[in-house]
Design a protein around this motif. Sequence first.
Motif, PDB file in Angstrom:
ATOM      1  N   VAL A   2       0.841  -1.203   0.000  1.00  0.00           N
ATOM      2  CA  VAL A   2       0.000   0.000   0.000  1.00  0.00           C
ATOM      3  C   VAL A   2       0.881   1.260   0.000  1.00  0.00           C
ATOM      4  O   VAL A   2       0.598   2.236  -0.722  1.00  0.00           O
ATOM      5  N   THR A   3       1.945   1.251   0.799  1.00  0.00           N
ATOM      6  CA  THR A   3       2.837   2.415   0.876  1.00  0.00           C
ATOM      7  C   THR A   3       3.474   2.706  -0.479  1.00  0.00           C
ATOM      8  O   THR A   3       3.521   3.863  -0.939  1.00  0.00           O
ATOM      9  N   VAL A   4       3.979   1.656  -1.142  1.00  0.00           N
ATOM     10  CA  VAL A   4       4.593   1.827  -2.464  1.00  0.00           C
ATOM     11  C   VAL A   4       3.561   2.347  -3.465  1.00  0.00           C
ATOM     12  O   VAL A   4       3.829   3.264  -4.265  1.00  0.00           O
ATOM     13  N   TYR A   5       2.340   1.778  -3.413  1.00  0.00           N
ATOM     14  CA  TYR A   5       1.280   2.187  -4.338  1.00  0.00           C
ATOM     15  C   TYR A   5       0.922   3.661  -4.135  1.00  0.00           C
ATOM     16  O   TYR A   5       0.765   4.425  -5.106  1.00  0.00           O
ATOM     17  N   VAL A   6       0.797   4.090  -2.872  1.00  0.00           N
ATOM     18  CA  VAL A   6       0.460   5.488  -2.565  1.00  0.00           C
ATOM     19  C   VAL A   6       1.554   6.427  -3.067  1.00  0.00           C
ATOM     20  O   VAL A   6       1.278   7.483  -3.660  1.00  0.00           O
ATOM     21  N   LEU A   7       2.803   6.061  -2.857  1.00  0.00           N
ATOM     22  CA  LEU A   7       3.914   6.903  -3.308  1.00  0.00           C
ATOM     23  C   LEU A   7       3.941   7.015  -4.835  1.00  0.00           C
ATOM     24  O   LEU A   7       4.198   8.099  -5.388  1.00  0.00           O
TER      25      LEU A   7
END
Length: 553
Positions: A37-42
Amino acid sequence: MAISFRKLAIEATMELADEAKAERGQAIVRFWYIFLVTVYVLLRGAGIGPTDLPADVVRIMLTYYVGFTIFSLVIFWTILRWPGHYPARRAITMLGDYVSLTHGMIVGGFAMMPLFALVLWVTVGNGMRYGPKYLLAAWVMAQLSIMVTTIFNPFWRDNPDMVMTMVFTAAAVPTYAFALLRQTAEARTDAQNANLAKSRFLAQASHDLRQPVHAIGLFLAGLRDTRLNGTQSQIVERIERALQGVARLFKSLLDISTLDSGTLKYAPNSVDLNMILTDVMEQNEEAAKWNNVDLRFVATSATVIADPVLLTTMLQNLVSNAIKYGEGGSVLVGVRRSGNKVTLEVHDQGIGISDEHQPFVFEEFYRVQQPGDRDRDGVGLGLAIVARLAQLCGLEIKLHSTLGKGTVASICGFRTASSAGEGTDNPLSMNRTPLAGFRIVLIEDDRDVLAATAALLKGWGCLVQDFDTMPDTVELADLILTDFDLGSGITGTRCIAHIRSITGTETPAIIMTGHDEARVRSLIELPRVQLMTKPLRPSALRSLLSSVRIGAF
């Protein structure tokens, strides 16, 4: 009843271990989806993708997931600190999963719709790891997640068909997973029951057949002490050789059924390796002579931390295998030290094992048998037992073999014990005290075994009082030798306690049994009691009796 409680305790311990493993696994999954999720948001915040994610939304989501990561780390620590099944902890972590995903879908709008895939992942993961009840709870939480997201997210409210598709998907996938889970559970239960039935059959068959083999062995030992001519001696030797092959087979069957039942416990102690080596060498002298094998060992002063019973079983199986496949060559057993670690090695000059077979030789019932090879006794359990016992003891088994040259089998990972007492000679290997006049009370409910044992002991010069049940009166003796199951609910331990109360002395005792050694040992609470398994070797019995007489026991 005590045995049933013991089995229940073992099963409960194994279940707790499985529960802890499941929670650790789900916690690791949680870290993975936080990372994804963190990678996707970034990536979306950087403008990579069909729609951009506003900077303020990126900050909100990243801040939230930092806090959720801290929460997940605390949960992971509690799982490691207090493993087991804690419904409240599971409910809190599941709630945290769905709240985090729902928050992302609400705040992120259309750009964060892919989080719905993680909702399905978490739902199925909780159910498959924790069972049907948790799958139902996860299903309810998934539906609530969709409902709450629809209420607070305008895009979802404006697309009711999309929401209905998600509702049906979130219902259908867990339902299918539930059906698979139930089928898997039923298949696992059937397999466990079948395995348990097999183990019980092997244990019972082994016990029932060991009794007559034990009696035959004792009668043969007595027969050898009579005046036999050369032909008669050869016949007796061949019978004894065949009988020992049968005895080894029964022991293997009982060992493997004991391992399958999960009742075997590792009981580490300080062990003098030289005593173990001497004992195993003595047990295999005749087999080595029959196979024309030069059996030798290198004396050692090493003392290690090990379970003496399990270590003897492992070494016995390795030496027996080496003798079986090393006909006409030599077998050398020795110890190799490296710092505070000790390795036990068995070298043979046998036929060796080809590379294609080596990965499989530790599997149950696997035998290296080529067309045209001569038959050898055994069913392919020896090395499998060694491998499983080594795993139980936290040791490692290594095998190096060259076809046509021989094999080196190693038991690695022993830790050295205190050096106190190292280097002393084993009194049993240096001293053979005659048994003439040694007073023994013998109790055995099988009359054939009773007669054979009494005859053998009398042939060694012992003074024997023999009984087929617990005696009411006995004369003072130097040793009590009894079977474990004496009928009418009487056990060997009860018989020993009764005789000691009659004589008023703590007479040393030996219990003979054809049952699982670990189970019987756990039921012996009296001091100065040794255990021997049937069919026992007369030489081993005589050695133990000698140790009692010289005060080494």
